[in-house]
Enzyme design. Structure first.
Site, PDB file in Angstrom:
ATOM      1  N   ASN A 121       0.864  -1.184   0.000  1.00  0.00           N
ATOM      2  CA  ASN A 121       0.000   0.000   0.000  1.00  0.00           C
ATOM      3  C   ASN A 121       0.899   1.232   0.000  1.00  0.00           C
ATOM      4  OD1 ASN A 121      -1.834   2.019   0.415  1.00  0.00           O
ATOM      5  ND2 ASN A 121      -2.325   1.459   2.534  1.00  0.00           N
ATOM      6  N   TRP A 122       0.978   1.885  -1.158  1.00  0.00           N
ATOM      7  CA  TRP A 122       1.863   3.050  -1.279  1.00  0.00           C
ATOM      8  C   TRP A 122       1.242   4.317  -0.702  1.00  0.00           C
ATOM      9  CZ3 TRP A 122       4.873   3.148  -6.631  1.00  0.00           C
ATOM     10  CH2 TRP A 122       5.868   2.183  -6.589  1.00  0.00           C
ATOM     11  N   LYS A 123      -0.013   4.231  -0.280  1.00  0.00           N
ATOM     12  CA  LYS A 123      -0.722   5.404   0.259  1.00  0.00           C
ATOM     13  C   LYS A 123      -0.567   6.583  -0.716  1.00  0.00           C
ATOM     14  CE  LYS A 123       0.338   3.629   4.798  1.00  0.00           C
ATOM     15  NZ  LYS A 123      -0.229   3.708   6.120  1.00  0.00           N
ATOM     16  N   HIS A 181      -9.918   1.022   4.667  1.00  0.00           N
ATOM     17  CA  HIS A 181      -8.658   1.322   5.373  1.00  0.00           C
ATOM     18  C   HIS A 181      -8.927   2.347   6.476  1.00  0.00           C
ATOM     19  CE1 HIS A 181      -4.555   2.542   6.186  1.00  0.00           C
ATOM     20  NE2 HIS A 181      -4.153   1.464   5.528  1.00  0.00           N
ATOM     21  N   GLU A 222      -7.306   4.773   7.454  1.00  0.00           N
ATOM     22  CA  GLU A 222      -7.025   6.169   7.091  1.00  0.00           C
ATOM     23  C   GLU A 222      -8.204   6.779   6.343  1.00  0.00           C
ATOM     24  OE1 GLU A 222      -3.166   5.542   5.275  1.00  0.00           O
ATOM     25  OE2 GLU A 222      -2.325   5.158   7.261  1.00  0.00           O
ATOM     26  N   GLU A 258      -6.049  -4.988  10.464  1.00  0.00           N
ATOM     27  CA  GLU A 258      -5.082  -3.922  10.681  1.00  0.00           C
ATOM     28  C   GLU A 258      -5.462  -3.132  11.928  1.00  0.00           C
ATOM     29  OE1 GLU A 258      -2.853  -2.808   6.895  1.00  0.00           O
ATOM     30  OE2 GLU A 258      -4.614  -1.532   6.955  1.00  0.00           O
ATOM     31  N   GLY A 270       1.700   2.338  10.968  1.00  0.00           N
ATOM     32  CA  GLY A 270       2.685   3.419  10.920  1.00  0.00           C
ATOM     33  C   GLY A 270       3.323   3.781  12.248  1.00  0.00           C
ATOM     34  N   SER A 328       2.685  -1.909  10.470  1.00  0.00           N
ATOM     35  CA  SER A 328       4.121  -1.835  10.799  1.00  0.00           C
ATOM     36  C   SER A 328       4.902  -3.115  10.486  1.00  0.00           C
ATOM     37  CB  SER A 328       4.316  -1.445  12.275  1.00  0.00           C
ATOM     38  OG  SER A 328       3.831  -0.147  12.498  1.00  0.00           O
ATOM     39  N   GLY A 361       4.374   1.534   4.834  1.00  0.00           N
ATOM     40  CA  GLY A 361       5.674   2.216   4.766  1.00  0.00           C
ATOM     41  C   GLY A 361       6.781   1.381   4.137  1.00  0.00           C
TER      42      GLY A 361
HETATM   43  C1  PEP Z   1      -1.214   0.226   5.825  1.00  0.00           C
HETATM   44  O1  PEP Z   1      -1.218   1.358   5.366  1.00  0.00           O
HETATM   45  O2  PEP Z   1      -2.115  -0.558   5.504  1.00  0.00           O
HETATM   46  C2  PEP Z   1      -0.140  -0.179   6.724  1.00  0.00           C
HETATM   47  C3  PEP Z   1      -0.190  -1.356   7.259  1.00  0.00           C
HETATM   48  O3  PEP Z   1       0.850   0.726   6.944  1.00  0.00           O
HETATM   49  P1  PEP Z   1       2.244   0.471   7.716  1.00  0.00           P
HETATM   50  O4  PEP Z   1       2.820  -0.817   7.205  1.00  0.00           O
HETATM   51  O5  PEP Z   1       3.090   1.649   7.347  1.00  0.00           O
HETATM   52  O6  PEP Z   1       1.934   0.405   9.174  1.00  0.00           O
END
Ligand code: PEP
Length: 240
Positions: free
Chosen positions: A6-8, A95, A97, A164, A170, A201, A223
């Site tokens: 996931n490049w966000k 998600h 976010e 998640e 993050g 993470s 990330g």
């Molecule tokens: C995500 O955005 O779905 C995610 C798991 O981010 P990160 O790995 O940065 O915690």
């Protein structure tokens, strides 16, 4: 095992070059042939990425979509059929976010239905906040997210669930193995035969511990997926 990047809201056209390293790695390391790799870049990169990855083992997905699969007067929005049209095969929905921007379970349910109608596979995200974890209501929250999010969807074969925890995204924090195994079991118990991924993470340091949780079917990686070295390391260690 799934490895979903996931490049966000990161990346421009030049970021596509970073995938060359991953393609080279996949060719070299045959032990990764069971790895299903999906890149979910920002919408601006879906079309060029899908063209680049045509005839490779990597698929492309989007990070969200509108609730309607038809065209309409929705300024700034993109729907599931438009995503399919430019080469996406998957879409992340729910998600945290996006939930934090006001997306609720009912809207998520409509988006999932629309994505399935358009022929996309759905990566459906669920997870509790830190406050909810402390109150020990994780299962109750997950149950609500699943029962409303998946309401009236009889055929779930194109749905993958990504657990998640919001507090793990993050932050560098991950749940302890025992809790994580139990939660994944709980989710699988409510959704027979669905794949369940973990996200939050995931990095080259904690993958050795995470890969040993046998009921997890893969990882959603934010990330660390933007750095091809870290992403490769995660995949490599999973199969070592
Ligand atoms: C995500 O955005 O779905 C995610 C798991 O981010 P990160 O790995 O940065 O915690």
């Amino acid at each position: 095992m799934f490895f979903i990047a996931n490049w966000k809201m990161f990346g421009g056209l030049n970021s596509l070059n970073s995938i060359n390293k991953v393609l080279g790695f996949l060719k070299k390391f045959k032990s990764t042939r069971l790895a299903k790799i999906i890149y979910c870049p920002p919408n601006t990169l879906i079309c060029p990425m899908a063209k680049k990855l045509k005839s490779t083992r990597i698929d492309v997905g989007a990070q969200n979509c509108h609730k309607s699969e038809s065209f309409g007067a929705f300024t700034g929005s993109i729907n599931s059929s438009m995503l399919r049209n430019v080469g996406a095969k998957y879409v992340i929905i729910g998600h945290s976010e996006n939930r934090s921007e006001g997306e609720n379970d009912k809207l998520i349910n409509l988006k999932i239905k629309s994505a399935i109608k358009s022929g996309l596979k759905v990566i459906f995200c669920i997870g509790e906040t830190l406050k909810e974890k402390r109150k020990k209501v994780t299962n109750k929250i997950l149950n609500k997210q699943m029962s409303i999010g998946l309401k009236k969807i009889r055929n779930k074969k194109n749905i993958i669930i990504a657990y998640e925890p919001v507090w793990a995204i993050g932050t560098g924090l991950v749940p302890n193995s025992k809790d994580l195994r139990k939660t994944v079991d709980f989710i699988k118990g409510k959704n027979k035969n669905l794949k369940v991924l973990y996200g939050g993470s995931v990095n080259p340091k904690n993958i050795n511990e995470l890969k040993n949780i046998k009921n997890i079917d893969g990882f959603l990686i934010g990330g660390a997926s933007q750095d091809p070295k870290k992403f490769i390391d995660i995949i490599k260690k999973t199969y070592n």
